[in-house]
Design a protein around this motif. Structure first.
Motif, PDB file in Angstrom:
ATOM      1  N   HIS A  21       0.860  -1.185   0.000  1.00  0.00           N
ATOM      2  CA  HIS A  21       0.000   0.000   0.000  1.00  0.00           C
ATOM      3  C   HIS A  21       0.898   1.237   0.000  1.00  0.00           C
ATOM      4  N   TYR A  22       0.665   2.129  -0.966  1.00  0.00           N
ATOM      5  CA  TYR A  22       1.536   3.299  -1.127  1.00  0.00           C
ATOM      6  C   TYR A  22       0.915   4.564  -0.554  1.00  0.00           C
ATOM      7  N   THR A  23      -0.375   4.718  -0.725  1.00  0.00           N
ATOM      8  CA  THR A  23      -1.114   5.823  -0.131  1.00  0.00           C
ATOM      9  C   THR A  23      -2.442   5.246   0.362  1.00  0.00           C
ATOM     10  N   LYS A  24      -3.286   6.095   0.895  1.00  0.00           N
ATOM     11  CA  LYS A  24      -4.595   5.622   1.345  1.00  0.00           C
ATOM     12  C   LYS A  24      -5.447   5.130   0.171  1.00  0.00           C
ATOM     13  N   CYS A 151       0.117  12.992 -11.982  1.00  0.00           N
ATOM     14  CA  CYS A 151      -0.720  12.618 -10.843  1.00  0.00           C
ATOM     15  C   CYS A 151      -1.161  13.892 -10.121  1.00  0.00           C
ATOM     16  N   TYR A 153      -0.853  14.461  -6.651  1.00  0.00           N
ATOM     17  CA  TYR A 153       0.150  14.810  -5.645  1.00  0.00           C
ATOM     18  C   TYR A 153       1.407  13.967  -5.837  1.00  0.00           C
ATOM     19  N   GLN A 155       3.026  12.229  -3.764  1.00  0.00           N
ATOM     20  CA  GLN A 155       2.990  10.927  -3.088  1.00  0.00           C
ATOM     21  C   GLN A 155       2.481   9.832  -4.015  1.00  0.00           C
ATOM     22  N   GLU A 156       1.687  10.223  -5.009  1.00  0.00           N
ATOM     23  CA  GLU A 156       1.096   9.247  -5.919  1.00  0.00           C
ATOM     24  C   GLU A 156       2.091   8.753  -6.967  1.00  0.00           C
ATOM     25  N   GLN A 158       4.957   7.397  -5.977  1.00  0.00           N
ATOM     26  CA  GLN A 158       5.815   6.444  -5.254  1.00  0.00           C
ATOM     27  C   GLN A 158       5.967   5.112  -5.976  1.00  0.00           C
TER      28      GLN A 158
END
Length: 262
Positions: A21-24, A151, A153, A155-156, A158
């Motif tokens: 899992h990379y983000t929520k 993307c 953000y 974080q997406e 990753q």
């Protein structure tokens, strides 16, 4: 398994090997690769779960290289989604159903020969392109492979950054990708070196300027994957500047995954 439910000969069970899992909202997972399962880079496969006593299937692009002995997929978690609400809860004790035949229109054979290949994608649309840039044949066909990923953000990004690092550790792929693979990562929210949607980056000339590259010409080829609206916008833009859509039986300038556009 429900005794009333039986898999057809076109489907098989694949054991889940790993989940990250990379983000929520984003995760990837690997499964065993069914015996004799073959696919072309860029193709998708139907994967399924038994949910509330019924088979539920969704199309998922294959991230894996064709020579890998496992299958990998990248998924978004749709809030209250009828499929991903269950898919995101799989563990290494789980199995998923996989159709034993892959398909799709997002394949290199649907393009005529060119010099530059642009891979244009948003979000989880990166999935088929991870397979494509892991294939030596991609670099044999083109002088440059330019992957443009947007993307919301940073974080997406990753998952993609992780996959590229892993890929370039493979001497066989590194040999082909060196001096040919170029990456352009952009966000639409938050701060990042590059920002903007793909259509704007192309229309404004910013993409070409940032890449310090020459303008688009007839030897450029394009593959597009992402949200439905993004695909439609980019396809319309490419058509407006004279590029033609290709198919395996009629190779041309660009392709997109038709199954993801209703």
């Amino acid at each position: 398994m429900n005794n009333k439910l039986k898999l057809s000969n076109e489907h098989t069970l694949a054991r889940v090997l790993e989940i990250k899992h990379y983000t929520k909202a984003l995760f990837s997972f690997k499964t065993t690769r069914p015996n004799n399962f073959k696919f072309k880079p860029g193709e998708f496969v139907m994967i399924g779960l038994i949910i509330k006593g019924e088979f539920i299937f969704r199309a998922y692009s294959i991230c894996s290289s064709t020579w890998d002995n496992v299958l990998e997929f990248y998924s978004i978690k749709v809030p209250n989604g009828p499929f991903t609400s269950f898919l995101q809860k799989i563990t290494t004790d789980s199995s998923i159903i996989i159709k034993t035949k892959s398909t799709g229109t997002l394949v290199l054979n649907a393009l005529t020969l060119g010099k530059r290949l642009f891979l244009l994608c948003t979000g989880t649309g990166i999935a088929p392109f991870i397979s494509i840039i892991s294939e030596p044949g991609t670099y044999i066909k083109y002088n440059e492979v330019i992957l443009v990923l947007t993307c919301r953000y940073s974080q997406e990004l990753q998952y993609f950054n992780y996959k590229v690092k892993q890929m370039l550790k493979q001497p066989y792929i590194k040999l082909y990708a060196r001096n040919k693979l170029r990456l352009y990562l952009s966000t639409t929210k938050g701060s990042y070196p590059y920002s903007g949607r793909i259509t704007w980056l192309i229309k404004s000339g910013m993409l070409i300027a940032d890449l310090k590259a020459y303008n688009f010409n007839r030897m450029d080829k394009f593959m597009i994957c992402g949200s439905q609206q993004m695909i439609l916008d980019v396809v319309n833009l490419l058509r407006s500047i004279g590029y033609l859509e290709g198919a395996i039986n009629n190779p041309q300038d660009f392709v997109y995954e038709r199954a993801f556009v209703s």
